[in-house]
Write a protein that holds these residues in place. Sequence first.
Motif, PDB file in Angstrom:
ATOM      1  N   GLY A 245      68.990  59.383  25.532  1.00 22.18           N
ATOM      2  CA  GLY A 245      67.887  59.729  24.645  1.00 22.18           C
ATOM      3  C   GLY A 245      68.252  59.539  23.186  1.00 22.18           C
ATOM      4  N   MET A 246      69.484  59.918  22.821  1.00 20.02           N
ATOM      5  CA  MET A 246      69.927  59.730  21.442  1.00 20.02           C
ATOM      6  C   MET A 246      70.022  58.246  21.098  1.00 20.02           C
ATOM      7  SD  MET A 246      72.876  62.676  21.346  1.00 20.02           S
ATOM      8  CE  MET A 246      73.369  62.247  19.678  1.00 20.02           C
TER       9      MET A 246
ATOM     10  N   MET B  25      73.260  68.302  20.206  1.00 18.42           N
ATOM     11  CA  MET B  25      73.041  68.214  21.646  1.00 18.42           C
ATOM     12  C   MET B  25      73.913  69.250  22.353  1.00 18.42           C
ATOM     13  SD  MET B  25      73.612  64.981  24.230  1.00 18.42           S
ATOM     14  CE  MET B  25      75.362  65.021  23.909  1.00 18.42           C
ATOM     15  N   ARG B  26      73.309  70.052  23.216  1.00 18.09           N
ATOM     16  CA  ARG B  26      74.056  71.076  23.942  1.00 18.09           C
ATOM     17  C   ARG B  26      74.976  70.421  24.971  1.00 18.09           C
ATOM     18  NH1 ARG B  26      71.704  75.974  22.765  1.00 18.09           N
ATOM     19  NH2 ARG B  26      69.595  75.858  21.925  1.00 18.09           N
TER      20      ARG B  26
ATOM     21  N   ARG C  56      73.745  69.340  28.385  1.00 21.88           N
ATOM     22  CA  ARG C  56      72.825  68.210  28.425  1.00 21.88           C
ATOM     23  C   ARG C  56      73.560  66.884  28.274  1.00 21.88           C
ATOM     24  NH1 ARG C  56      67.971  70.531  24.531  1.00 21.88           N
ATOM     25  NH2 ARG C  56      66.986  71.876  26.103  1.00 21.88           N
TER      26      ARG C  56
ATOM     27  N   HIS D 227      62.371  61.679  24.923  1.00 24.12           N
ATOM     28  CA  HIS D 227      62.330  63.102  25.273  1.00 24.12           C
ATOM     29  C   HIS D 227      63.579  63.540  26.034  1.00 24.12           C
ATOM     30  CE1 HIS D 227      58.171  63.120  23.940  1.00 24.12           C
ATOM     31  NE2 HIS D 227      57.905  62.111  24.745  1.00 24.12           N
ATOM     32  N   ARG D 228      64.443  62.596  26.373  1.00 26.69           N
ATOM     33  CA  ARG D 228      65.701  62.975  27.015  1.00 26.69           C
ATOM     34  C   ARG D 228      66.612  63.654  25.994  1.00 26.69           C
ATOM     35  NH1 ARG D 228      67.077  59.333  31.763  1.00 26.69           N
ATOM     36  NH2 ARG D 228      69.176  60.087  31.365  1.00 26.69           N
ATOM     37  N   HIS D 229      67.445  64.567  26.470  1.00 24.31           N
ATOM     38  CA  HIS D 229      68.334  65.306  25.572  1.00 24.31           C
ATOM     39  C   HIS D 229      69.804  64.950  25.814  1.00 24.31           C
ATOM     40  CE1 HIS D 229      64.961  67.728  24.209  1.00 24.31           C
ATOM     41  NE2 HIS D 229      64.623  67.894  25.484  1.00 24.31           N
ATOM     42  N   ASP D 230      70.048  63.741  26.320  1.00 19.00           N
ATOM     43  CA  ASP D 230      71.414  63.313  26.555  1.00 19.00           C
ATOM     44  C   ASP D 230      71.725  62.099  25.679  1.00 19.00           C
ATOM     45  OD1 ASP D 230      69.952  61.328  27.736  1.00 19.00           O
ATOM     46  OD2 ASP D 230      70.469  61.864  29.802  1.00 19.00           O
TER      47      ASP D 230
END
Length: 443
Positions: free
Chosen positions: A199-200, A1-2, A5, A193-196
């Motif tokens: 979402g994980m 995860m960046r 984000r 579809h969340r990238h935070d």
Amino acid sequence: MRWYRSLFFKIFLWFWGVIFLSMWAAVLTNEWIEDDYFRPATQPEAMHLVHLMDRERPIVAEGRKLWRKMRPGWNLVAVPVDMISQLPHDLEEFADEADETDQILWGQNDGWLMIGPLQRQGYLYIAVARKEWQSVLNNEDRWLVPLAIVVVVTLLCFVLVWSLTRPIRRLQRTVRQLAQGNFDVSGLRRDLHRHDEIGMLASEVVDMADALQRLLHSHQQLLRDVSHELRSPLTRLQIALGIARKKDQHQILAAEHDRIERAVGQVDGLVGQILDLARLQQTDSQQLQTGRLDLGSQLQIWLQNADVEIEEKHLQLMVKGPAASLTCDWDWMLVERAFDNLLRNAIRFAPQGSELSVGVTIRAEYAELWVQDQGPGVPEEELLRIFDPFTQVDSARDHAAGGYGIGLALVKRIVELHDGSVRAENCSPGLRVIMQLPVQPQT
């Protein structure tokens, strides 16, 4: 995860932005209210006032009524020299400052721009204009500015809190469903579809639900396979026991044969219960064989079937049936199986010669069938667990007295198939178990 984000970074940036916006708005508003000053007018500014005096018809000052006569752009205001007090406070202060310095001034006061004054024919003339970007609000409406800031900050914080708590509430509902045995996690699909971090977490919950479902399926399959495999050796044991009894014509080994028969019967009963539970867990409400029968009549039949066990323990049976005839649409074979489990459990744990209560209570569109004994009861923290398969309150209790922890699991599953619920409560003394079933099936 960046890193950008990250939910931590989003929350930090959001609150930092809101605080920065609030501080900037506060400083800007303060400057707007407090930034009042006068300076000598430049020649073009003084000429502008002269041109207004030559071209415009002046507005004669009459106290605060002057502001109501103002037009967009520059206005020419006139007041007799000996009546300067008729000017509004801002203009009067400007005129006094110009008189003290004895020069034409350019001034800003409470958002008004002023040039002057010039005296002609016994009148003082002042050019007055409203700042364009401040012309929306009059002096008396400036309180709307901090209110607007509060509203904007509140909306921004609400959007942030809503965006965070909404998926968390979906996670909460899904986890609650998992605890109840419902493995439908479709409500979390939108969060995958969340990238935070949310979402994980949603992805981990979905994976966990899939793993639990596979584990439960393999567990049920193992129980079914083991139970089926035990049927054959149990049958051979029963046949061998029958042959042994025939050979023992003098009943020398009768006691040993009886013990073997009881042990085989217990194992056979356990296998049968496991197979029944596995079958019911794969059954849905659409497969029920429902029919309309009178509950009071059926209750009498069920109690008659247990007469022998009740008389053996000299129990005093108290029956509280429905006050009027009540026709229910149930799978009566399964409901009888559930009620029989409750009744025989109560008989097993009821003290010799004690009272055994059975009844029906009508609540709205539900019928409650309950059985109550005067036995030792169940610890409060165990009241919910007793309906789980293979759960026993006292692990040291022998199976002949306490069963295998499958009967109440069967009851719970049968009640769930009828869209009902089951609960247990201590009555001091004794335990009451209540099955709540809808009178009519839900559509």
